[in-house]
Design an enzyme around this catalytic site. Sequence first.
Site, PDB file in Angstrom:
ATOM      1  N   LYS A   1       5.515 -16.691   7.022  1.00 59.13           N
ATOM      2  CA  LYS A   1       6.060 -16.536   8.376  1.00 59.13           C
ATOM      3  C   LYS A   1       4.980 -16.634   9.455  1.00 59.13           C
ATOM      4  O   LYS A   1       5.249 -17.087  10.559  1.00 59.13           O
ATOM      5  CB  LYS A   1       6.893 -15.266   8.528  1.00 59.13           C
ATOM      6  CG  LYS A   1       6.208 -13.972   8.176  1.00 59.13           C
ATOM      7  CD  LYS A   1       7.232 -12.849   8.169  1.00 59.13           C
ATOM      8  CE  LYS A   1       6.587 -11.478   8.142  1.00 59.13           C
ATOM      9  NZ  LYS A   1       5.587 -11.291   7.058  1.00 59.13           N
TER      10      LYS A   1
ATOM     11  N   ARG B   1       8.747  -3.036  10.612  1.00 64.87           N
ATOM     12  CA  ARG B   1       8.600  -3.014   9.154  1.00 64.87           C
ATOM     13  C   ARG B   1       9.371  -1.841   8.545  1.00 64.87           C
ATOM     14  O   ARG B   1       9.423  -1.719   7.320  1.00 64.87           O
ATOM     15  CB  ARG B   1       7.121  -2.815   8.797  1.00 64.87           C
ATOM     16  CG  ARG B   1       6.264  -4.070   8.843  1.00 64.87           C
ATOM     17  CD  ARG B   1       5.999  -4.588   7.475  1.00 64.87           C
ATOM     18  NE  ARG B   1       4.686  -4.884   6.992  1.00 64.87           N
ATOM     19  CZ  ARG B   1       3.803  -5.758   7.438  1.00 64.87           C
ATOM     20  NH1 ARG B   1       3.978  -6.366   8.573  1.00 64.87           N
ATOM     21  NH2 ARG B   1       2.713  -6.019   6.777  1.00 64.87           N
TER      22      ARG B   1
ATOM     23  N   ARG C   1      -5.256 -17.199  -1.230  1.00 70.15           N
ATOM     24  CA  ARG C   1      -5.694 -17.439   0.148  1.00 70.15           C
ATOM     25  C   ARG C   1      -7.179 -17.102   0.330  1.00 70.15           C
ATOM     26  O   ARG C   1      -7.668 -16.121  -0.209  1.00 70.15           O
ATOM     27  CB  ARG C   1      -4.850 -16.568   1.076  1.00 70.15           C
ATOM     28  CG  ARG C   1      -4.762 -17.112   2.484  1.00 70.15           C
ATOM     29  CD  ARG C   1      -4.027 -16.179   3.377  1.00 70.15           C
ATOM     30  NE  ARG C   1      -2.579 -16.292   3.291  1.00 70.15           N
ATOM     31  CZ  ARG C   1      -1.741 -15.476   3.932  1.00 70.15           C
ATOM     32  NH1 ARG C   1      -2.194 -14.494   4.676  1.00 70.15           N
ATOM     33  NH2 ARG C   1      -0.444 -15.640   3.823  1.00 70.15           N
TER      34      ARG C   1
ATOM     35  N   ARG D   1      -9.779 -11.872   1.704  1.00 66.67           N
ATOM     36  CA  ARG D   1      -9.563 -10.665   2.509  1.00 66.67           C
ATOM     37  C   ARG D   1      -9.370  -9.467   1.593  1.00 66.67           C
ATOM     38  O   ARG D   1      -8.710  -9.588   0.561  1.00 66.67           O
ATOM     39  CB  ARG D   1      -8.300 -10.844   3.360  1.00 66.67           C
ATOM     40  CG  ARG D   1      -8.561 -11.065   4.828  1.00 66.67           C
ATOM     41  CD  ARG D   1      -7.329 -11.511   5.545  1.00 66.67           C
ATOM     42  NE  ARG D   1      -6.154 -10.669   5.284  1.00 66.67           N
ATOM     43  CZ  ARG D   1      -4.944 -10.934   5.726  1.00 66.67           C
ATOM     44  NH1 ARG D   1      -4.729 -11.998   6.467  1.00 66.67           N
ATOM     45  NH2 ARG D   1      -3.935 -10.143   5.456  1.00 66.67           N
TER      46      ARG D   1
ATOM     47  N   ARG E   1       1.248  -4.070  -1.405  1.00 69.14           N
ATOM     48  CA  ARG E   1       1.928  -4.531  -0.183  1.00 69.14           C
ATOM     49  C   ARG E   1       3.339  -5.021  -0.492  1.00 69.14           C
ATOM     50  O   ARG E   1       4.265  -4.790   0.290  1.00 69.14           O
ATOM     51  CB  ARG E   1       1.117  -5.638   0.494  1.00 69.14           C
ATOM     52  CG  ARG E   1      -0.166  -5.116   1.134  1.00 69.14           C
ATOM     53  CD  ARG E   1      -1.111  -6.242   1.501  1.00 69.14           C
ATOM     54  NE  ARG E   1      -0.619  -7.067   2.593  1.00 69.14           N
ATOM     55  CZ  ARG E   1      -1.059  -8.302   2.833  1.00 69.14           C
ATOM     56  NH1 ARG E   1      -1.946  -8.851   2.060  1.00 69.14           N
ATOM     57  NH2 ARG E   1      -0.585  -8.980   3.863  1.00 69.14           N
TER      58      ARG E   1
HETATM   59  P1  AMP Z   1       0.310  -8.168   7.661  1.00 71.02           P
HETATM   60  O1  AMP Z   1      -0.796  -9.119   7.939  1.00 71.02           O
HETATM   61  O2  AMP Z   1       1.470  -8.325   8.584  1.00 71.02           O
HETATM   62  O3  AMP Z   1       0.746  -8.186   6.225  1.00 71.02           O
HETATM   63  O4  AMP Z   1      -0.259  -6.698   7.963  1.00 71.02           O
HETATM   64  C1  AMP Z   1      -1.433  -6.216   7.349  1.00 71.02           C
HETATM   65  C2  AMP Z   1      -1.425  -4.710   7.290  1.00 71.02           C
HETATM   66  O5  AMP Z   1      -1.343  -4.151   8.606  1.00 71.02           O
HETATM   67  C3  AMP Z   1      -0.261  -4.091   6.534  1.00 71.02           C
HETATM   68  O6  AMP Z   1      -0.487  -4.059   5.135  1.00 71.02           O
HETATM   69  C4  AMP Z   1      -0.201  -2.702   7.152  1.00 71.02           C
HETATM   70  O7  AMP Z   1      -1.224  -1.871   6.660  1.00 71.02           O
HETATM   71  C5  AMP Z   1      -0.511  -2.994   8.616  1.00 71.02           C
HETATM   72  N1  AMP Z   1       0.722  -3.300   9.395  1.00 71.02           N
HETATM   73  C6  AMP Z   1       1.047  -4.486   9.973  1.00 71.02           C
HETATM   74  N2  AMP Z   1       2.223  -4.412  10.614  1.00 71.02           N
HETATM   75  C7  AMP Z   1       2.668  -3.150  10.437  1.00 71.02           C
HETATM   76  C8  AMP Z   1       3.846  -2.447  10.840  1.00 71.02           C
HETATM   77  N3  AMP Z   1       4.825  -3.038  11.572  1.00 71.02           N
HETATM   78  N4  AMP Z   1       3.949  -1.135  10.485  1.00 71.02           N
HETATM   79  C9  AMP Z   1       3.003  -0.515   9.782  1.00 71.02           C
HETATM   80  N5  AMP Z   1       1.879  -1.123   9.342  1.00 71.02           N
HETATM   81  C10 AMP Z   1       1.703  -2.423   9.663  1.00 71.02           C
END
Ligand code: AMP
Length: 214
Positions: A14, A89, A123, A156, A167
Amino acid sequence: MMNIVLLGAPGVGKGTCAEVLAKKHSIPHISSGDIFREAVAGESELGKKVKQYLDRGELVPDELTVEVIRQRLEKDDCKKGFLLDGFPRTIAQAESLKKFSKIDHILNFTAVKKLIVERLSGRRTCRKCGAIYHIKYFPPKLEGVCDKCGGELYQRSDEAPDVVMKRLAVYEEQTKPLIDYYRNEGTLTDIDANYPAEEIGKIIEQCEEAIKNG
Ligand code: AMP
């Protein structure tokens, strides 16, 4: 109005689509994950608070996350619309979002789990310029070296296999319930994201269709 939310598991693709859509419609691409990662890299107050959660693949607490996004959506560049990627989320975040913003379209990205795990764990990111590669689907010309700037490619820390699994479990448990939540409201469209990177056009087309019809 063009207030859009992209929903879907981490690694579903996404983020890449969000960039294309945001550019096309001249609206900002707001990724909560990017905001948090930048804060951690810059060692800001916010970064210090959220680092432990990102390292473990857990969600940052709702209250803090909602406040960060609320402030971001207040900026001038969001007046004509925005594309939220990675927020909300949890149901609690969705309830809060409703209080300060009206969302027009929810695009729910879906892909089979095998593809998602493969995408996330393969990645690689450039330490210097942030360019993203994939060891199988989009390899650099020279292994471990960025095509664009010659920087070193690394995995990463939240894309290490154990954190990836965490995750995905967090997604299943806390984020998936949002699909029914938004479906019941009638604003959700499913997007089939089972396409390789070079066929991203097929995913974008579905998004455009949903935005047009919504
Ligand atoms: P992402 O790149 O969107 O997968 O986000 C990386 C990390 O940031 C996640 O594993 C969470 O630790 C934190 N994170 C991102 N968006 C949120 C959200 N809406 N609520 C809580 N934690 C978030």
